[in-house]
Design an enzyme around this catalytic site. Structure first.
Site, PDB file in Angstrom:
ATOM      1  N   PRO A 178     -27.954  19.678  19.635  1.00  0.00           N
ATOM      2  CA  PRO A 178     -27.563  19.352  18.261  1.00  0.00           C
ATOM      3  C   PRO A 178     -26.336  20.151  17.794  1.00  0.00           C
ATOM      4  O   PRO A 178     -26.263  21.361  18.018  1.00  0.00           O
ATOM      5  CB  PRO A 178     -28.796  19.744  17.436  1.00  0.00           C
ATOM      6  CG  PRO A 178     -29.941  19.687  18.388  1.00  0.00           C
ATOM      7  CD  PRO A 178     -29.372  20.097  19.719  1.00  0.00           C
ATOM      8  N   HIS A 179     -25.405  19.471  17.186  1.00  0.00           N
ATOM      9  CA  HIS A 179     -24.205  20.134  16.671  1.00  0.00           C
ATOM     10  C   HIS A 179     -23.566  19.273  15.598  1.00  0.00           C
ATOM     11  O   HIS A 179     -23.741  18.064  15.584  1.00  0.00           O
ATOM     12  CB  HIS A 179     -23.202  20.394  17.800  1.00  0.00           C
ATOM     13  CG  HIS A 179     -22.724  19.147  18.491  1.00  0.00           C
ATOM     14  ND1 HIS A 179     -23.505  18.434  19.380  1.00  0.00           N
ATOM     15  CD2 HIS A 179     -21.560  18.468  18.411  1.00  0.00           C
ATOM     16  CE1 HIS A 179     -22.828  17.378  19.817  1.00  0.00           C
ATOM     17  NE2 HIS A 179     -21.649  17.365  19.244  1.00  0.00           N
ATOM     18  N   SER A 180     -22.833  19.915  14.714  1.00  0.00           N
ATOM     19  CA  SER A 180     -22.058  19.194  13.699  1.00  0.00           C
ATOM     20  C   SER A 180     -20.585  19.443  13.985  1.00  0.00           C
ATOM     21  O   SER A 180     -20.247  20.255  14.845  1.00  0.00           O
ATOM     22  CB  SER A 180     -22.394  19.706  12.303  1.00  0.00           C
ATOM     23  OG  SER A 180     -23.780  19.645  12.052  1.00  0.00           O
TER      24      SER A 180
END
Lengths: 343, 343
Positions: A178-180
């Site tokens: 998960p990453h933005s």
């Protein structure tokens, strides 16, 4: 049971003036659901599990876990015990610059250098998404967004900063962890320009923020509201871009998301966790994108009202959408809201 | 070998004024290519192999095979020996109507009934696509497009007609059997409005059609031209929406595609076959959409220049594109043109 809209209906977006088409009967046509493709979930080749070990430069920002911070305020061994870190994107769409580029002619056309910043915001856990975080963990992610936003907003050539999150390959993610992302650019993007223009015109005509008017109406009507707490309201927009589009609005008027204080952040963290959980349960864990729409950095745009748009991936754009710009929504926002409310 | 653009570049669309971003280095990031999903190619459950047997109403138009027509001008056994037929879409986005609907308020919003026509244009062969047709066969498909276009343009409430083609599931097709679609609607779609407005403004300022100016420049420059014959030119647009976007323009100025005569149609048929073959070979048979952009039916729009846009599906839209409306093109139009020219 899903209600069926009686025939299809064009709806005008109150901000941009663009039309969308709600065509519920279309949903009964031969199955065209997105096939589920999964990214490699193994930790082995994950570039974000230990970014510096995998060749990333030292982080632009890193934060300890909220629990660690609370118990050991002097805690400093971040290279080992980080909870969030922000690093430059290895494959940036935009690159840093010394002077601000001007628009220049190119034959009959115009162009400008693609300068700016493109960063990745990584949370430590290899599997756990925002919907599975504690409110404190999600609050700290929002704090990280804000911190980099503020820093980059001071850069001379930057006019707009978009923070976004891609979950899963159908939403364009290429890495499981998960990453933005944050992208800071030297122009105001076309979709944002049109919304700002719509918001400004409405304000001039009605002496009121268009989003405030919308929020007030939606809370009174109730049929498109999915969730609300003291500070935020979550709703399915009247002219939604895709089925189950979900928007998160601060109830209090504010043009820019960097105005959030720590209490606001905790409330937003809780709101995002609830919203993403509802979407996960109602739609059998779909891929999705979300992004923050906020005012441009160099122009207060007091009439604007920042918000977050969540777009679950439930269908594929085809020639009709690409040829007209009209999005065909198979599930009406009212039906989508009544489904999401159940979870 | 692909040239690499030195850094990324924003480019402004000369017609709409919107920005796109050419970011060639992005192409090197972790593999994010569309996974190939294939539709069921069997004839067994194909609703288009024998539409009437499968419950479709009698066709709105049908045509014999060009060879049959030539040899037996009186040939009439169409229900057995049709080459093209047009039927109403079983799952229409819009539905026929008696009176023209007005825009009506809905709280602070506005809506209008989703009325109009949504039709499917089926060619007989279960497998053979346009790129594999003879020029005569493709000409007859274009003739069918034109015939229905003209008929529906006379309908009172119709303001815009879009003809489009979805090839493969990544482009939104749900049925294997090649087919095109026509949608006739009571509004002018937002993307078309913006292009018309851009075209009108350019005409007022320069006393010249913006597309004519572009075609002239592109033919002189050559670097983005993929193919040309006496009547048509095929090029990769300067500000392309996706990698390998390909546009087909009539060289002679014409606002509406229904102005094509039979010689024009043969030339367009040949041009489409060549263009789609090039894309198939260069990109390993990608899914794609194409659509015809033409003037609105009730307004001549003499400044406008009709054309066809072909959009191969080579990547997935993510939060960045959805949040900004800026499309990120990984292969520059110049590189795309030099690749397509080889085939």
């Amino acid at each position: 049971m899903r209600k069926e809209t009686d025939g299809s209906e064009f709806r005008k977006d109150i901000v941009s003036g663009d039309w969308i088409l709600v065509a519920a009967k279309r949903a009964r046509r031969p199955h065209r659901k997105i096939k589920k493709v999964r990214l490699d979930p193994s930790k082995k080749n994950c570039p974000f599990d230990d970014p510096q070990f995998n060749g990333a430069p030292g982080p632009l920002l890193w934060l300890p876990h909220p629990a660690a911070k609370k118990h050991k305020p002097e805690y400093k061994n971040l290279s080992k015990d980080w909870w969030i870190q922000i690093v430059p994107n290895k494959f940036p769409a935009l690159e840093p610059h010394v002077t601000c580029p001007a628009e220049e002619p190119d034959g009959p056309y115009a162009k400008t250098k693609g300068v700016g910043f493109h960063e990745i915001i990584i949370t430590r856990d290899h599997k756990r998404r925002i919907s599975e975080m504690s409110p404190e963990e999600a609050e700290s992610l929002i704090y990280a967004y804000q911190d980099r936003y503020r820093t980059l907003a001071r850069e001379a050539c930057i006019h707009y900063i978009l923070i976004f999150h891609n979950q899963g390959p159908a939403a364009g993610a290429s890495i499981f962890h998960p990453h933005s992302q944050l992208i800071a650019m030297p122009i105001i993007p076309p979709d944002v320009s049109r919304s700002l223009e719509g918001s400004r015109l409405y304000y001039e005509r009605n002496k009121k923020c268009v989003h405030c008017a919308m929020i007030e109406w939606e809370i009174k009507k109730g049929e498109r509201v999915v969730y609300e707490n003291k500070k935020f309201v979550v709703l399915e927009p009247y002219a939604s871009r895709v089925s189950y589009e979900t928007r998160v609005f601060p109830k209090k008027h504010a043009g820019n998301f960097d105005e959030l204080d720590s209490e606001d952040r905790m409330s937003l963290a809780e709101t995002m966790i609830v919203s993403l959980k509802k979407i996960k349960k109602a739609l059998d864990d779909p891929d999705y994108n979300f992004f923050i729409h906020t005012a441009p950095v160099k122009d207060g745009a007091g009439h604007y009202h920042w918000h977050i748009e969540i777009l679950p991936k439930t269908s594929t754009w085809a020639g009709l959408e690409l040829g007209t710009g009209i999005e065909i929504v198979a599930v009406s926002p009212e039906d989508a809201a009544s489904e999401l409310k159940k979870y």
